[in-house]
Design an enzyme around this catalytic site. Sequence first.
Site, PDB file in Angstrom:
ATOM      1  N   THR A  79       0.868  -1.178   0.000  1.00  0.00           N
ATOM      2  CA  THR A  79       0.000   0.000   0.000  1.00  0.00           C
ATOM      3  C   THR A  79       0.898   1.220   0.000  1.00  0.00           C
ATOM      4  OG1 THR A  79      -1.708  -1.188   1.224  1.00  0.00           O
ATOM      5  CG2 THR A  79      -1.858   1.213   1.173  1.00  0.00           C
ATOM      6  N   LYS A  99      -7.279   1.186  -2.751  1.00  0.00           N
ATOM      7  CA  LYS A  99      -6.851   0.691  -1.437  1.00  0.00           C
ATOM      8  C   LYS A  99      -6.852   1.808  -0.399  1.00  0.00           C
ATOM      9  CE  LYS A  99      -5.296  -1.961   1.786  1.00  0.00           C
ATOM     10  NZ  LYS A  99      -4.018  -2.683   1.759  1.00  0.00           N
ATOM     11  N   LYS A 133      -0.089   4.834   8.690  1.00  0.00           N
ATOM     12  CA  LYS A 133       0.603   5.151   7.433  1.00  0.00           C
ATOM     13  C   LYS A 133      -0.383   5.261   6.282  1.00  0.00           C
ATOM     14  CE  LYS A 133       1.994   2.012   4.907  1.00  0.00           C
ATOM     15  NZ  LYS A 133       1.524   1.273   3.702  1.00  0.00           N
TER      16      LYS A 133
END
Length: 300
Positions: free
Chosen positions: A96, A171, A239
């Site tokens: 990701t 995502k 994150k």
Amino acid sequence: MTTIGFIGLGTMGAPMASNLLRGGFQVTVYNRTASKCEPLQEEGAQAASTPRAAAEGKDVIITMISNDDSIREVYYGKDGILDTVQTGTVVIDCSTISPGLVHEVAAAVQERGGHFLDAPVTGSKPGAVGGTLVFMVGGSAAVIEKCREIFDTLGKKLLHMGDNGSGAVAKLAHNAMVGIHNVALAEGFALAVKSGVPADKFLELVESGSAGSKQAELKGRKIIENDFSNQFSLALMLKDLKLASSLSDTTGVPSPMLGLAKNMFQAGYTQGYGEEDLSAVVKCYEEWIGRKIGSQTSEA
């Protein structure tokens, strides 16, 4: 037999590589902490000392890395994989990372005659172990079909989102919702328990009512049982929320709930819960109400 170089053996990567081995693929693995290769070597993998060595001469290269900086090192570093890419090599990144970096890496792979797919996943550790991940993929439909056996070995569903970068965007939007849902679950628990409602009864209500969600299903019992063993870490969720927030800034889409969720995960990270499961964000609420959520149940 398709040969695969698999780079990144963390919470998700190690079980994914294991499933590929069980699926009959020839897999060479690399991880910065070399000891993480040993269990896979026992299953039949070859171990490499550098990312470049793992990728050299392979039909498919798969990366599962934690963040943009690490991706840059693995692809562009001294022992990086880009110079191993040949005409027809397929590179699949399941990390990701930022859509901007996806476009950059995709262009570099294509300049060398290879094909790039951004293919992040959802399903956390249980999905990686069970081979039931869901892939959201950006890139060529023809290349995806070429790799269909690999995706079918690792997951239960593949969604082609569009061109390169669209998998990464999907995502980030998805994980923005995951973070928001986790904070909503934690806040609901705190309101109920602080007011004397048993936590297990409240969870039963949530799962039966309109507030039900996949996160309540996956994380509700973990919260009640004070089980924050890592399926997907709070640090990684933070994150992802930061990347999603950056995407929000770039696109101009207002994201007030994303901002609040990011702040809550930042608080959890600051308080030392980063390496625990993302559901540990509830600990911030437990400190505020002065009790553990699971300390008040109907069985207590």
